[in-house]
Enzyme design. Structure first.
Site, PDB file in Angstrom:
ATOM      1  N   TYR A  13       0.329  -1.545   0.315  1.00 38.93           N
ATOM      2  CA  TYR A  13       0.093  -0.159   0.496  1.00 38.93           C
ATOM      3  C   TYR A  13       1.022   1.037  -0.255  1.00 38.93           C
ATOM      4  O   TYR A  13       0.550   2.395   0.435  1.00 38.93           O
ATOM      5  CB  TYR A  13      -1.066  -0.329   1.373  1.00 38.93           C
ATOM      6  CG  TYR A  13      -0.020  -0.291   2.386  1.00 38.93           C
ATOM      7  CD1 TYR A  13       0.581  -1.386   3.583  1.00 38.93           C
ATOM      8  CD2 TYR A  13       0.551   1.042   2.918  1.00 38.93           C
ATOM      9  CE1 TYR A  13       0.654  -1.829   4.263  1.00 38.93           C
ATOM     10  CE2 TYR A  13       1.266   0.797   4.325  1.00 38.93           C
ATOM     11  CZ  TYR A  13       0.843  -0.329   4.777  1.00 38.93           C
ATOM     12  OH  TYR A  13       2.103  -0.615   6.394  1.00 38.93           O
ATOM     13  N   GLY A  14       2.330   1.396   0.326  1.00 39.31           N
ATOM     14  CA  GLY A  14       3.133   1.882  -0.004  1.00 39.31           C
ATOM     15  C   GLY A  14       4.148   2.727  -0.546  1.00 39.31           C
ATOM     16  O   GLY A  14       3.493   2.717  -2.362  1.00 39.31           O
ATOM     17  N   THR A  15       5.324   2.430  -0.291  1.00 42.68           N
ATOM     18  CA  THR A  15       6.667   2.840  -1.704  1.00 42.68           C
ATOM     19  C   THR A  15       6.728   1.551  -2.150  1.00 42.68           C
ATOM     20  O   THR A  15       7.753   1.338  -2.895  1.00 42.68           O
ATOM     21  CB  THR A  15       7.741   3.492   0.114  1.00 42.68           C
ATOM     22  OG1 THR A  15       7.856   1.692   0.981  1.00 42.68           O
ATOM     23  CG2 THR A  15       7.432   4.218   0.335  1.00 42.68           C
ATOM     24  N   LEU A  16       6.170   0.758  -2.123  1.00 44.16           N
ATOM     25  CA  LEU A  16       6.719  -0.938  -2.970  1.00 44.16           C
ATOM     26  C   LEU A  16       5.883  -0.592  -3.909  1.00 44.16           C
ATOM     27  O   LEU A  16       5.754  -1.486  -5.277  1.00 44.16           O
ATOM     28  CB  LEU A  16       6.366  -1.654  -1.831  1.00 44.16           C
ATOM     29  CG  LEU A  16       7.455  -2.297  -1.160  1.00 44.16           C
ATOM     30  CD1 LEU A  16       6.388  -3.063   0.138  1.00 44.16           C
ATOM     31  CD2 LEU A  16       8.883  -2.748  -0.904  1.00 44.16           C
ATOM     32  N   GLU A  81      11.776  -3.478   5.140  1.00 43.98           N
ATOM     33  CA  GLU A  81      10.760  -3.008   5.875  1.00 43.98           C
ATOM     34  C   GLU A  81      10.686  -3.366   7.548  1.00 43.98           C
ATOM     35  O   GLU A  81      10.000  -2.462   7.929  1.00 43.98           O
ATOM     36  CB  GLU A  81       9.203  -3.974   5.320  1.00 43.98           C
ATOM     37  CG  GLU A  81       9.303  -3.299   3.952  1.00 43.98           C
ATOM     38  CD  GLU A  81       8.510  -2.087   3.391  1.00 43.98           C
ATOM     39  OE1 GLU A  81       8.594  -1.390   4.423  1.00 43.98           O
ATOM     40  OE2 GLU A  81       8.589  -1.307   2.627  1.00 43.98           O
TER      41      GLU A  81
HETATM   42  N1  PCA Z   1       6.351  -0.270   2.312  1.00 45.81           N
HETATM   43  C1  PCA Z   1       5.266  -1.522   2.406  1.00 45.81           C
HETATM   44  C2  PCA Z   1       5.083  -0.885   3.660  1.00 45.81           C
HETATM   45  C3  PCA Z   1       4.555   0.438   3.498  1.00 45.81           C
HETATM   46  C4  PCA Z   1       5.939   1.379   2.511  1.00 45.81           C
HETATM   47  O1  PCA Z   1       5.892   2.321   2.312  1.00 45.81           O
HETATM   48  C5  PCA Z   1       4.429  -1.020   1.423  1.00 45.81           C
HETATM   49  O2  PCA Z   1       4.496  -0.467   0.199  1.00 45.81           O
HETATM   50  O3  PCA Z   1       3.377  -1.770   1.952  1.00 45.81           O
END
Ligand code: PCA
Length: 132
Positions: A13-16, A81
């Site tokens: 849900y984030g930077t991935l 992470e």
């Molecule tokens: N990376 C992981 C968890 C939060 C983040 O920035 C993601 O993208 O799900």
């Protein structure tokens, strides 16, 4: 939905996410599709990355992507992470239809979110701007 032996379905849900700052860490794995959690989960802006937490008061849920990852990649992602440092823990999370039968895991943020800005849409934008 079940995965070939050894693979894990990960809800990111984030930077991935595709196009986001840390996408390279998951880029060699298999994108399955976009998905959303039911209400009860919320994102906070922790720094330049978001953290997902349970919140019974939430009514919107969280938007993200499902990826199928192999064990080597999962190890790499856990280290990246901050699982060893207890920044996040990886655990299962439900999804809305049509993915309600799909067993996925995600990274739950473990630190205090007091004073952090909630991402009210449940959708962390890949270029760092907030989608209201
Ligand atoms: N990376 C992981 C968890 C939060 C983040 O920035 C993601 O993208 O799900």
């Amino acid at each position: 939905m079940s995965e070939p032996a050894g693979r894990t379905l990960l809800f990111v849900y984030g930077t991935l996410k595709r196009g986001a700052s840390n996408h390279r860490v998951i880029a060699d794995q298999v994108y399955v599709g976009d998905a959303r959690t039911p209400p009860g989960y919320r994102l906070y802006l922790v720094a330049d990355y978001p953290g997902l937490v349970r919140d019974p008061a939430d009514r919107r849920g969280v938007q993200g992507e499902i990826w199928s990852v192999n064990p080597t990649a999962l190890q790499r992602l856990d280290a990246f992470e901050g699982i060893p440092e207890k920044l996040y823990r990886r655990d299962s999370i439900p999804l809305l239809p049509p993915d309600q039968e799909t067993i996925v895991q995600t990274y739950f943020y473990l630190r205090n979110i007091r004073g952090r800005r909630p991402i009210v849409s449940g959708n962390w934008s890949v270029d760092g701007r907030l989608i209201p």
